[in-house]
Design an enzyme around this catalytic site. Sequence first.
Site, PDB file in Angstrom:
ATOM      1  N   ASP A  73       0.824  -1.221   0.000  1.00  0.00           N
ATOM      2  CA  ASP A  73       0.000   0.000   0.000  1.00  0.00           C
ATOM      3  C   ASP A  73       0.849   1.257   0.000  1.00  0.00           C
ATOM      4  O   ASP A  73       0.554   2.226   0.698  1.00  0.00           O
ATOM      5  CB  ASP A  73      -0.979  -0.007   1.183  1.00  0.00           C
ATOM      6  CG  ASP A  73      -2.209   0.863   0.901  1.00  0.00           C
ATOM      7  OD1 ASP A  73      -2.414   1.250  -0.272  1.00  0.00           O
ATOM      8  OD2 ASP A  73      -2.967   1.157   1.840  1.00  0.00           O
ATOM      9  N   LYS A 100       1.979   4.731  -0.965  1.00  0.00           N
ATOM     10  CA  LYS A 100       1.346   5.936  -1.520  1.00  0.00           C
ATOM     11  C   LYS A 100       1.688   7.089  -0.590  1.00  0.00           C
ATOM     12  O   LYS A 100       2.028   6.866   0.578  1.00  0.00           O
ATOM     13  CB  LYS A 100      -0.167   5.757  -1.635  1.00  0.00           C
ATOM     14  CG  LYS A 100      -0.860   5.416  -0.319  1.00  0.00           C
ATOM     15  CD  LYS A 100      -2.371   5.385  -0.477  1.00  0.00           C
ATOM     16  CE  LYS A 100      -3.044   4.812   0.755  1.00  0.00           C
ATOM     17  NZ  LYS A 100      -4.504   4.824   0.667  1.00  0.00           N
ATOM     18  N   ASN A 138       0.526   7.210   3.056  1.00  0.00           N
ATOM     19  CA  ASN A 138       1.047   6.299   4.070  1.00  0.00           C
ATOM     20  C   ASN A 138       2.504   6.594   4.432  1.00  0.00           C
ATOM     21  O   ASN A 138       3.148   5.800   5.099  1.00  0.00           O
ATOM     22  CB  ASN A 138       0.935   4.842   3.594  1.00  0.00           C
ATOM     23  CG  ASN A 138      -0.484   4.318   3.717  1.00  0.00           C
ATOM     24  OD1 ASN A 138      -1.301   4.923   4.423  1.00  0.00           O
ATOM     25  ND2 ASN A 138      -0.779   3.230   3.051  1.00  0.00           N
ATOM     26  N   ASP A 176       0.961   2.295   8.428  1.00  0.00           N
ATOM     27  CA  ASP A 176      -0.158   1.492   7.947  1.00  0.00           C
ATOM     28  C   ASP A 176       0.297   0.198   7.261  1.00  0.00           C
ATOM     29  O   ASP A 176       0.386   0.116   6.031  1.00  0.00           O
ATOM     30  CB  ASP A 176      -1.068   2.294   7.014  1.00  0.00           C
ATOM     31  CG  ASP A 176      -2.459   1.658   6.976  1.00  0.00           C
ATOM     32  OD1 ASP A 176      -2.577   0.466   7.350  1.00  0.00           O
ATOM     33  OD2 ASP A 176      -3.416   2.341   6.573  1.00  0.00           O
ATOM     34  N   THR A 217      -4.352   0.551  -3.166  1.00  0.00           N
ATOM     35  CA  THR A 217      -5.073   1.789  -3.456  1.00  0.00           C
ATOM     36  C   THR A 217      -5.177   1.893  -4.977  1.00  0.00           C
ATOM     37  O   THR A 217      -4.180   1.685  -5.669  1.00  0.00           O
ATOM     38  CB  THR A 217      -4.312   2.986  -2.861  1.00  0.00           C
ATOM     39  OG1 THR A 217      -4.328   2.848  -1.431  1.00  0.00           O
ATOM     40  CG2 THR A 217      -4.945   4.301  -3.245  1.00  0.00           C
TER      41      THR A 217
END
Lengths: 493, 367
Positions: free
Chosen positions: B176, B178, B181, B194, B212
């Site tokens: 994840d 991005k 995060n 996260d 995402t």
Amino acid sequence: MSLPALYLEEIDALSRKISQAQPIDILQFCANHFHGRLEAERNQHLASQSSTSLSSMVNPFAMASDTFPGTFGGFGGGPFDGSRDAIREEEEELHSPTAPTFKPQFSMGGMGGRPGSSGSGRRTHSPSGGGGGGPRRPMHVAGSPFLSPSGGSHLGPPSAGQDFPSNYNRNRRTSVSAESLVPTTSDDEWSPPIHPKTSDQMNRLRAAVSNNFLFAHLDEEQDSQVLHALVEKPIPNKGMRVITQGDVGDYFYVVEKGDFDIYVNSAGRMMPGPDGMGKRVTSIGPGGSFGELALMYNAPRAATVISTSSDNILWALDRVTFRRILMENTFKRRRMYEAFLEEIPLLSSLITSERSKIADALDTETFEAGAIIIREGDPGDRFYFIEQGVAEVHKSSQPGGYVRTLNKGDYFGELALLNDAPRAATIVAKSKVKVAYLGKAGFQRLLGPVADIMRRNDPRLGEGVDPLAGPGGFDGSIDVMQGPFGMGRPVEV
Amino acid sequence: MEIHGLAHAAQLPTPPPDALDDEDMIISEPADVVAVANAEPPPKAVEDCHKVKILGMGTFSEVWLVSPKREQKPETLYALKQLRKADVIRLKQVEHVQNEKSILELCRHHPFITTIFESWQDRSSLYILLEYAPGGEMFGYLRRAQRFDYPVAQFYAAELTLVLVFLHNHGVVYRDLKPENIMIDARGHVKLVDFGFAKVVGDRETYTLCGTPEYLSPEVIQSKGHSKAVDWWALGVLIYEMVLGYPPFYAESPMGIYKKIVDARITFPTWLPPNIRDIVQRLCTKDLSARLGNMKGGGFEVMQHPFFNGIDWRELESQKHKGPLIPQLRFPGDTQYFENYEPQELSADSTYPDSMLAEHDHLFRNF
């Protein structure tokens, strides 16, 4: 204590709307109302601000001029050297800690909503909203330790901003996740549901999903299992809602018979009241499909779909079944590839992780009966496994040409990984044949030259013998085909 | 080029606070935000925490800025992630939550991963006590700046590359990556947060679709089974977004995004330096046998890409220098880099009745 006049105005406006719309879900209605109001107000504010001066703003970020050691002086004299308040950016004022109407932070428009809420108020950050003519300059000065060798420290075209997409939604993005799925073990075989269909129905379904990219890459087995898993769902009457905007979505639908209208409410969900479904955006008839995002994860439906004829028939497929079919097939195929790879003497020194890397990168191709998969004398650059079907080995040096038959699990062409010698035989598909293959270039990118792999744990290395040198080694031209034929036997071609 | 630091990165402890380069500290930076280690032992129950402010909200969790109740100045601040059991169960995220905790424990003390201090549960919630990074999300800096200059993007990409190399060496896929995060700490370094989708996969592939939309790789979208290579794809998307301000694949609808990702065609403005263009293209390569980071050299190959020319990897991981963007904190506990969130009233779905507890609570036994 009297209430502010502005508040009373807003409440009056809301009361009027409520008596007009008579909503069922009062709270939702109020929330939507104020959401819209806030958005309108902020947009208006933005528009009125876009031409005003950007000065006298406090930058909540420290200058980075003191963050890079050493050679920062190289930038001395530049327009951004030193003085902090010389650095501004176009959106500064929206987030200034001193501005009364905005929160003291770059709060994405200060809506304070949950991430992933539609958050339209955050559009204060949109490039079109914020992109006045102000100086576009990030809030830092680049320092030399990270200077690019390719030249200047600054990115960006002379007039940055012109190439910035105006339609990109700049909000925070929410993560998505499907249900956690684990492949079944061999003694706990899962079989996909089968809902019988006529071949006409199968063909229509196949056509309906063929240009959908979620289905386009499926192999034949997956494809047929998925189509068989679609379940009939009659929609007997006109005016029945199949899916509702904003609801959770678990099914994908294909229209077999009947007509449906699609509505989108700009609020992001269906609202109570006569116009609650929003605008009709399109309609769908036989062969059409909708709700495909539900095959990926559980996301709110983006539209409302309602029948406009009677005696409709839909085919429905749920996410877990779809994903399970894909997963079980892929998982089995992976393990099969890994087993195939273990059988190849040339690659016997691969460790598990390397085999799984190769299995990961294998591609598949299907040949009709009679097709030539590789041709004797051609340059070889791939090695192959037979995943399904039967093929024959032919050599021109052999009387009659026929050498042997290849079945599932047999492989050929692996010497192409080792050298560039021309193919020593022709392989012809006898039935429909599905092969998995990997090119030499891909193999080498993943694991390096095969020759190195073969050398690395050959016992003869200790004796100073290179297994690839001299007689007895693989030189690509020797036809090593002694021993019983069968599953996993090598054919050097 | 310095790449020896990498092997070292796998077991790199957090440098003790006194090893930090005090000279280039900025004055406004409260020392206690950095020096968490010398404080009292962290709290072990929600009753021991003073909840200061909500820092973030997810679909089944909230993150609070907390300070321990019994503590003298200077106060130590933590981020407390509270996960509602009922929602975790309802959204079928039990496994992800377990993974998050165990992987954070595995990564404890990596300089660029948020440190887990404690975890516990009460009747209705799970809690993870984490290091607090006062700079907030990189996301905010990026949207504010619209674009990062090459050196800034290069710096963050390099620190994240070290994180990915570390995770992958431990058999962990993150899934994840991005800007939302990636937190920025008091000295401007990244802290990855996260780990809800992180998973120990070793050399195997895994199948659960998560991530995402803009950052998903083609193999995830097409349910082909995926592995650590998805993180390298996402790094390419991140680099693109950092230098251009928008991701390489976007559309009005998620399905529109996915179509573009599966096509894997990326457009670059002509002015973009070739090194950036090249690394993005190599990372965002659909063919797994050609994706940078997934080939023979693994993460080393990413580190050797000319995009990173000038990076001293060893210095980078020792955090010798400060990062390019430093949060300016006006007082300890200044949360100006975080969005404002109103505490939500729990919805009916979030209540955790006895019947649900009896049926499901064993799932959290080891939390």
